[in-house]
Design a protein around this motif. Structure first.
Motif, PDB file in Angstrom:
ATOM      1  N   SER A  76      80.346  61.919  78.680  1.00  0.00           N
ATOM      2  CA  SER A  76      80.466  62.728  77.471  1.00  0.00           C
ATOM      3  C   SER A  76      81.903  63.258  77.423  1.00  0.00           C
ATOM      4  N   TYR A  77      82.566  63.119  76.306  1.00  0.00           N
ATOM      5  CA  TYR A  77      83.971  63.508  76.227  1.00  0.00           C
ATOM      6  C   TYR A  77      84.381  63.815  74.790  1.00  0.00           C
ATOM      7  N   VAL A  78      85.510  64.463  74.674  1.00  0.00           N
ATOM      8  CA  VAL A  78      86.158  64.695  73.388  1.00  0.00           C
ATOM      9  C   VAL A  78      87.631  64.380  73.601  1.00  0.00           C
ATOM     10  N   GLU A 105      95.981  52.953  69.559  1.00  0.00           N
ATOM     11  CA  GLU A 105      96.097  51.908  70.582  1.00  0.00           C
ATOM     12  C   GLU A 105      96.005  52.490  71.995  1.00  0.00           C
ATOM     13  N   ILE A 106      96.535  53.674  72.178  1.00  0.00           N
ATOM     14  CA  ILE A 106      96.477  54.323  73.495  1.00  0.00           C
ATOM     15  C   ILE A 106      95.063  54.819  73.778  1.00  0.00           C
ATOM     16  N   ILE A 107      94.427  55.400  72.765  1.00  0.00           N
ATOM     17  CA  ILE A 107      93.095  55.987  72.944  1.00  0.00           C
ATOM     18  C   ILE A 107      92.017  54.924  73.136  1.00  0.00           C
ATOM     19  N   SER A 108      92.159  53.780  72.491  1.00  0.00           N
ATOM     20  CA  SER A 108      91.121  52.746  72.521  1.00  0.00           C
ATOM     21  C   SER A 108      90.677  52.353  73.931  1.00  0.00           C
ATOM     22  N   PRO A 109      91.593  51.977  74.834  1.00  0.00           N
ATOM     23  CA  PRO A 109      91.122  51.596  76.179  1.00  0.00           C
ATOM     24  C   PRO A 109      90.555  52.787  76.961  1.00  0.00           C
ATOM     25  N   ILE A 110      91.076  53.949  76.723  1.00  0.00           N
ATOM     26  CA  ILE A 110      90.557  55.142  77.399  1.00  0.00           C
ATOM     27  C   ILE A 110      89.118  55.398  76.940  1.00  0.00           C
ATOM     28  N   LYS A 111      88.927  55.324  75.639  1.00  0.00           N
ATOM     29  CA  LYS A 111      87.594  55.523  75.047  1.00  0.00           C
ATOM     30  C   LYS A 111      86.614  54.479  75.581  1.00  0.00           C
ATOM     31  N   SER A 112      87.030  53.229  75.630  1.00  0.00           N
ATOM     32  CA  SER A 112      86.172  52.153  76.145  1.00  0.00           C
ATOM     33  C   SER A 112      85.773  52.409  77.594  1.00  0.00           C
ATOM     34  N   GLY A 113      86.731  52.814  78.399  1.00  0.00           N
ATOM     35  CA  GLY A 113      86.448  53.104  79.811  1.00  0.00           C
ATOM     36  C   GLY A 113      85.479  54.261  79.972  1.00  0.00           C
ATOM     37  N   LEU A 114      85.658  55.293  79.208  1.00  0.00           N
ATOM     38  CA  LEU A 114      84.756  56.442  79.277  1.00  0.00           C
ATOM     39  C   LEU A 114      83.359  56.068  78.791  1.00  0.00           C
ATOM     40  N   ASP A 115      83.320  55.292  77.691  1.00  0.00           N
ATOM     41  CA  ASP A 115      82.025  54.850  77.151  1.00  0.00           C
ATOM     42  C   ASP A 115      81.275  53.977  78.154  1.00  0.00           C
ATOM     43  N   SER A 116      81.992  53.103  78.859  1.00  0.00           N
ATOM     44  CA  SER A 116      81.342  52.198  79.816  1.00  0.00           C
ATOM     45  C   SER A 116      80.697  52.954  80.978  1.00  0.00           C
ATOM     46  N   HIS A 117      81.175  54.165  81.215  1.00  0.00           N
ATOM     47  CA  HIS A 117      80.605  55.001  82.282  1.00  0.00           C
ATOM     48  C   HIS A 117      79.635  56.049  81.726  1.00  0.00           C
ATOM     49  N   SER A 118      79.324  55.931  80.448  1.00  0.00           N
ATOM     50  CA  SER A 118      78.390  56.846  79.773  1.00  0.00           C
ATOM     51  C   SER A 118      78.777  58.318  79.956  1.00  0.00           C
TER      52      SER A 118
END
Length: 155
Positions: A134-136, A119-132
């Protein structure tokens, strides 16, 4: 390298509890080849993983030696996963009741903890994905010994 391993194996560690820091310094200064230290750490990890089959007295002696000598050396070399495993295994043989209690609590709360992390990672992942970007994303669970150590500091 093999000569250094033989020299290190002959060092008497019976009095290491009171002289742990001196022994660590000696161990580190006796070898010019880091591979010797890595072999000794690997050897101790193997010993700790198979310690269940030894007598209680031997388990405690080896575990205390591991706490005082090998875990700090692993830490000094930046081998944090090995350090954590050595500490957890050492705790298993020096404070079994607390070790079992914390381990059971971790097992009992694993599903809830994993859901919370997702639940914590989901919004972070979405935000990073929306800005294209690259992350781990990585996470880790505190070790049993680390949890116990933190509990002691809070008391």
């Amino acid at each position: 390298m093999s000569e250094e391993l033989i020299k290190l194996s002959k060092i008497d560690t019976n009095n290491q509890i009171t002289q742990a820091e001196n022994f660590r310094k000696l161990l580190l200064s006796l070898t010019s080849d880091i591979r010797v230290i890595l072999v000794k750490l690997a050897e101790r990890l193997f010993v700790m993983r198979s310690l269940d089959f030894e007598e209680r007295e031997i388990q405690e002696k080896v575990a205390i030696e591991t706490f005082n000598l090998y875990a700090p050396i692993a830490h000094r070399f930046g081998l944090y996963q090995i350090k954590s495993e050595l500490e957890d295994l050492a705790m298993k043989f020096t404070n079994r009741v607390v070790y079992d209690f914390i381990t059971k609590q971790l097992q009992d709360t694993a599903a809830k903890r994993n859901k919370f992390i997702r639940e914590i990672i989901s919004p972070i992942k979405s935000g990073l994905d929306s800005h294209s970007l690259s992350y781990v994303i990585k996470n880790r669970m505190k070790s049993v010994y680390s949890i116990w150590n933190k509990m002691q500091k809070k008391m």
